[in-house]
Design a protein around this motif. Structure first.
Motif, PDB file in Angstrom:
ATOM      1  N   MET A 263      40.776  54.472 -92.049  1.00 42.95           N
ATOM      2  CA  MET A 263      42.011  54.044 -91.384  1.00 42.95           C
ATOM      3  C   MET A 263      43.180  53.894 -92.362  1.00 42.95           C
ATOM      4  SD  MET A 263      40.874  54.307 -88.447  1.00 42.95           S
ATOM      5  CE  MET A 263      42.306  53.865 -87.458  1.00 42.95           C
ATOM      6  N   ASP A 264      42.887  53.572 -93.619  1.00 48.18           N
ATOM      7  CA  ASP A 264      43.946  53.542 -94.636  1.00 48.18           C
ATOM      8  C   ASP A 264      44.097  54.915 -95.286  1.00 48.18           C
ATOM      9  OD1 ASP A 264      44.378  50.853 -94.143  1.00 48.18           O
ATOM     10  OD2 ASP A 264      43.030  50.179 -95.730  1.00 48.18           O
ATOM     11  N   GLY A 265      43.269  55.854 -94.865  1.00 51.13           N
ATOM     12  CA  GLY A 265      43.285  57.201 -95.439  1.00 51.13           C
ATOM     13  C   GLY A 265      43.688  58.245 -94.400  1.00 51.13           C
ATOM     14  N   LYS A 266      42.944  59.356 -94.412  1.00 46.30           N
ATOM     15  CA  LYS A 266      43.366  60.521 -93.611  1.00 46.30           C
ATOM     16  C   LYS A 266      43.306  60.294 -92.104  1.00 46.30           C
ATOM     17  CE  LYS A 266      41.892  63.939 -96.986  1.00 46.30           C
ATOM     18  NZ  LYS A 266      40.743  64.791 -97.319  1.00 46.30           N
ATOM     19  N   VAL A 267      42.286  59.575 -91.638  1.00 43.85           N
ATOM     20  CA  VAL A 267      42.160  59.375 -90.177  1.00 43.85           C
ATOM     21  C   VAL A 267      43.345  58.558 -89.666  1.00 43.85           C
ATOM     22  CG1 VAL A 267      40.761  58.358 -88.330  1.00 43.85           C
ATOM     23  CG2 VAL A 267      39.639  59.604 -90.193  1.00 43.85           C
ATOM     24  N   GLY A 268      43.650  57.467 -90.365  1.00 40.65           N
ATOM     25  CA  GLY A 268      44.778  56.624 -89.959  1.00 40.65           C
ATOM     26  C   GLY A 268      46.098  57.375 -90.027  1.00 40.65           C
TER      27      GLY A 268
ATOM     28  N   TYR B  84      28.950  62.997 -77.494  1.00 41.87           N
ATOM     29  CA  TYR B  84      29.639  63.508 -78.701  1.00 41.87           C
ATOM     30  C   TYR B  84      30.196  64.915 -78.467  1.00 41.87           C
ATOM     31  CZ  TYR B  84      27.682  59.376 -80.882  1.00 41.87           C
ATOM     32  OH  TYR B  84      27.369  58.070 -81.165  1.00 41.87           O
ATOM     33  N   THR B  85      29.464  65.720 -77.730  1.00 37.05           N
ATOM     34  CA  THR B  85      29.942  67.073 -77.433  1.00 37.05           C
ATOM     35  C   THR B  85      31.231  67.003 -76.624  1.00 37.05           C
ATOM     36  OG1 THR B  85      27.607  67.586 -77.193  1.00 37.05           O
ATOM     37  CG2 THR B  85      29.139  69.322 -76.574  1.00 37.05           C
ATOM     38  N   GLU B  86      31.214  66.121 -75.619  1.00 41.74           N
ATOM     39  CA  GLU B  86      32.395  65.982 -74.754  1.00 41.74           C
ATOM     40  C   GLU B  86      33.609  65.524 -75.549  1.00 41.74           C
ATOM     41  OE1 GLU B  86      31.884  63.065 -71.603  1.00 41.74           O
ATOM     42  OE2 GLU B  86      34.079  62.935 -71.329  1.00 41.74           O
ATOM     43  N   TRP B  87      33.422  64.533 -76.411  1.00 42.25           N
ATOM     44  CA  TRP B  87      34.581  63.973 -77.117  1.00 42.25           C
ATOM     45  C   TRP B  87      35.038  64.837 -78.285  1.00 42.25           C
ATOM     46  CZ3 TRP B  87      37.946  60.708 -75.120  1.00 42.25           C
ATOM     47  CH2 TRP B  87      37.561  60.096 -73.925  1.00 42.25           C
ATOM     48  N   LYS B  88      34.119  65.606 -78.823  1.00 41.82           N
ATOM     49  CA  LYS B  88      34.524  66.572 -79.854  1.00 41.82           C
ATOM     50  C   LYS B  88      35.485  67.592 -79.238  1.00 41.82           C
ATOM     51  CE  LYS B  88      32.627  69.957 -83.062  1.00 41.82           C
ATOM     52  NZ  LYS B  88      31.403  70.499 -83.692  1.00 41.82           N
ATOM     53  N   THR B  89      35.154  68.067 -78.057  1.00 45.05           N
ATOM     54  CA  THR B  89      36.019  69.012 -77.352  1.00 45.05           C
ATOM     55  C   THR B  89      37.365  68.357 -77.023  1.00 45.05           C
ATOM     56  OG1 THR B  89      34.028  69.875 -76.335  1.00 45.05           O
ATOM     57  CG2 THR B  89      36.116  70.587 -75.368  1.00 45.05           C
TER      58      THR B  89
ATOM     59  N   ALA C 140      40.825  66.880 -85.570  1.00 47.30           N
ATOM     60  CA  ALA C 140      40.605  65.439 -85.510  1.00 47.30           C
ATOM     61  C   ALA C 140      39.123  65.119 -85.759  1.00 47.30           C
ATOM     62  CB  ALA C 140      41.038  64.910 -84.147  1.00 47.30           C
ATOM     63  N   TRP C 141      38.255  65.903 -85.124  1.00 45.04           N
ATOM     64  CA  TRP C 141      36.824  65.619 -85.233  1.00 45.04           C
ATOM     65  C   TRP C 141      36.338  65.776 -86.676  1.00 45.04           C
ATOM     66  CZ3 TRP C 141      34.350  63.110 -81.589  1.00 45.04           C
ATOM     67  CH2 TRP C 141      32.962  63.010 -81.655  1.00 45.04           C
ATOM     68  N   SER C 142      36.841  66.777 -87.361  1.00 48.92           N
ATOM     69  CA  SER C 142      36.376  66.976 -88.740  1.00 48.92           C
ATOM     70  C   SER C 142      36.936  65.888 -89.659  1.00 48.92           C
ATOM     71  CB  SER C 142      36.689  68.383 -89.255  1.00 48.92           C
ATOM     72  OG  SER C 142      38.065  68.510 -89.471  1.00 48.92           O
ATOM     73  N   LEU C 143      38.112  65.356 -89.337  1.00 46.27           N
ATOM     74  CA  LEU C 143      38.629  64.209 -90.107  1.00 46.27           C
ATOM     75  C   LEU C 143      37.699  63.015 -89.934  1.00 46.27           C
ATOM     76  CD1 LEU C 143      42.503  64.161 -89.472  1.00 46.27           C
ATOM     77  CD2 LEU C 143      41.335  64.477 -91.667  1.00 46.27           C
ATOM     78  N   LEU C 144      37.285  62.771 -88.688  1.00 41.63           N
ATOM     79  CA  LEU C 144      36.402  61.636 -88.420  1.00 41.63           C
ATOM     80  C   LEU C 144      35.044  61.842 -89.092  1.00 41.63           C
ATOM     81  CD1 LEU C 144      35.985  58.923 -86.960  1.00 41.63           C
ATOM     82  CD2 LEU C 144      35.191  60.201 -84.959  1.00 41.63           C
ATOM     83  N   GLU C 145      34.492  63.028 -88.943  1.00 41.59           N
ATOM     84  CA  GLU C 145      33.185  63.300 -89.567  1.00 41.59           C
ATOM     85  C   GLU C 145      33.277  63.252 -91.091  1.00 41.59           C
ATOM     86  OE1 GLU C 145      31.501  66.878 -87.772  1.00 41.59           O
ATOM     87  OE2 GLU C 145      30.360  65.599 -86.381  1.00 41.59           O
ATOM     88  N   GLY C 146      34.442  63.612 -91.610  1.00 40.24           N
ATOM     89  CA  GLY C 146      34.656  63.510 -93.057  1.00 40.24           C
ATOM     90  C   GLY C 146      34.537  62.078 -93.526  1.00 40.24           C
ATOM     91  N   ALA C 147      34.850  61.142 -92.657  1.00 46.16           N
ATOM     92  CA  ALA C 147      34.819  59.718 -93.016  1.00 46.16           C
ATOM     93  C   ALA C 147      33.478  59.058 -92.730  1.00 46.16           C
ATOM     94  CB  ALA C 147      35.931  58.968 -92.275  1.00 46.16           C
ATOM     95  N   VAL C 148      32.793  59.540 -91.693  1.00 43.93           N
ATOM     96  CA  VAL C 148      31.570  58.823 -91.271  1.00 43.93           C
ATOM     97  C   VAL C 148      30.301  59.672 -91.309  1.00 43.93           C
ATOM     98  CG1 VAL C 148      32.948  57.321 -89.760  1.00 43.93           C
ATOM     99  CG2 VAL C 148      31.850  59.356 -88.784  1.00 43.93           C
ATOM    100  N   GLY C 149      30.448  60.946 -91.624  1.00 47.04           N
ATOM    101  CA  GLY C 149      29.289  61.827 -91.597  1.00 47.04           C
ATOM    102  C   GLY C 149      29.162  62.506 -90.241  1.00 47.04           C
ATOM    103  N   LYS C 150      28.205  63.411 -90.165  1.00 48.10           N
ATOM    104  CA  LYS C 150      28.021  64.227 -88.948  1.00 48.10           C
ATOM    105  C   LYS C 150      27.716  63.329 -87.742  1.00 48.10           C
ATOM    106  CE  LYS C 150      27.588  68.806 -88.012  1.00 48.10           C
ATOM    107  NZ  LYS C 150      29.000  68.963 -87.613  1.00 48.10           N
ATOM    108  N   LEU C 151      28.374  63.622 -86.631  1.00 43.48           N
ATOM    109  CA  LEU C 151      28.164  62.819 -85.417  1.00 43.48           C
ATOM    110  C   LEU C 151      27.426  63.648 -84.376  1.00 43.48           C
ATOM    111  CD1 LEU C 151      31.691  61.172 -85.106  1.00 43.48           C
ATOM    112  CD2 LEU C 151      29.541  59.938 -85.391  1.00 43.48           C
ATOM    113  N   GLY C 152      26.557  62.970 -83.641  1.00 41.23           N
ATOM    114  CA  GLY C 152      25.885  63.633 -82.537  1.00 41.23           C
ATOM    115  C   GLY C 152      24.677  64.426 -82.957  1.00 41.23           C
TER     116      GLY C 152
END
Ligand code: X2X
Length: 337
Positions: free
Chosen positions: A126-131, A314-319, A325-337
């Protein structure tokens, strides 16, 4: 009034001094009186730290910047306030990114179920790329979001009777959720029956059993006294949530640059202090709430995550969010779903 009277008196005539008064007035530094709305109880660290910041801002601007704080949704419910800040009827407002997503879809990104595992991940993102990404999206929708997001916390599920031990316990549960498609989708996928209700009506909704459950961090369960109308608390940590400090851009740009700088500095500083207070509360409140009658249980987050994966969450929200956006989030938390 006293200035006018004195000048009128000194001028010795009613007509003449008017120009002098106007010049005097135009020369005087204008005072700005802006309103800030929040949905939380005055005792919540969000309001405690904002109050302090408001005092600092007033002092540092020699009384020129006066912000009035209205906690407890006193100026309106969250969805109503979102309209008010867009028109400028209110100048400042703190709002969960998820509720903001009714206007700025990308603002819900931080609320993807079971995405963040701990605060280190939250603040790095949140203080980085996602935020930064979310703030840039907010700006394109005509609102200004300050840099440091305030903490709401990791959310836990409370119920009026049965505890949520396993995902199956959600089956048919009438749970209150804030207004946001992501919240509704998450709890539908768990098998619950989510109802969107603004925060200012949650206590009474629980009291009258319009809803039998809600989900919020412990700091809110305590400061908004939900423990009085809920019996069980399942530590699900199903989502992290934070409050963006929003400004109406026209009102904010109207401020002299120096005052703007002071406001930003003090509010961002307040956010950092608030994060510490909220984290400390959320870590320590379990004992107090248990003493007030709440029954706590832990949960196995993987079991709940598996249900979401199976349901296609996760499939629905990735779409929905799109690959960037999704790759920014996964960059921060790891692979989702
Ligand atoms: O409405 C809620 O539950 C709250 C207070 O957590 C938010 O503002 C999202």
């Amino acid at each position: 009034m006293s200035v006018i009277s004195r000048r009128l008196l000194l001028g010795g005539s009613v007509g003449l001094p008017l120009v002098a008064i106007q010049t005097h007035r135009a020369d005087a530094a204008p005072v700005f009186r802006y309103r800030l709305g929040t949905n939380l109880a005055p005792t919540h660290p969000l309001n405690v730290t904002l109050s302090k910041a408001i005092g600092q801002i007033k002092a540092r601007t020699d009384g020129r910047m006066q912000i009035m704080l209205f906690p407890n949704s006193a100026l309106g419910s969250d969805t109503n306030m979102l309209s008010q800040i867009r028109t400028g009827a209110v100048q400042f407002f703190t709002l969960s990114g998820l509720i903001l997503s009714t206007l700025v879809p990308e603002a819900a990104l931080s609320g993807v179920g079971y995405a963040f595992k701990n605060y280190d991940q939250v603040w790095a993102a949140m203080d980085g790329k996602v935020g930064a990404y979310i703030r840039s999206r907010i700006a394109t929708h005509g609102l200004t979001a300050f840099e440091a997001i305030f903490d709401n916390g990791f959310r836990q599920v409370t119920t009026s009777d049965r505890p949520i031990l396993n995902p199956a316990d959600f089956d048919g549960l009438k749970i209150r959720v804030p207004f946001a498609a992501l919240w509704t989708s998450l709890f539908k996928d768990f098998g619950a029956v989510p109802t969107s209700i603004n925060f200012d009506e949650v206590y009474s909704a629980l009291q009258t059993h319009l809803a039998d459950a809600q989900e919020n961090p412990l700091a809110i369960i305590e400061t908004s006294k939900f423990y009085q109308v809920q019996k069980c608390c399942s530590l699900t940590n199903h989502m992290w949530d934070g409050f963006w400090f929003l400004a109406n851009p026209t009102a904010f740009e109207k401020l002299p640059a120096k005052i703007r700088g002071i406001v930003e500095e003090e509010i961002n500083h307040a956010a950092m202090a608030e994060r510490e207070s909220v984290a400390a509360l959320n870590a320590s409140l379990q004992g107090k709430l248990a003493a007030q009658g709440m029954k706590f249980n832990n949960t196995d987050s993987q079991a709940f995550r598996d249900v979401l994966i199976k349901a296609g969450f996760y499939t629905e929200w990735k779409t929905h969010f799109g690959p960037q956006a999704w790759s920014l989030l996964e960059g921060a938390v790891g692979k989702l779903g």
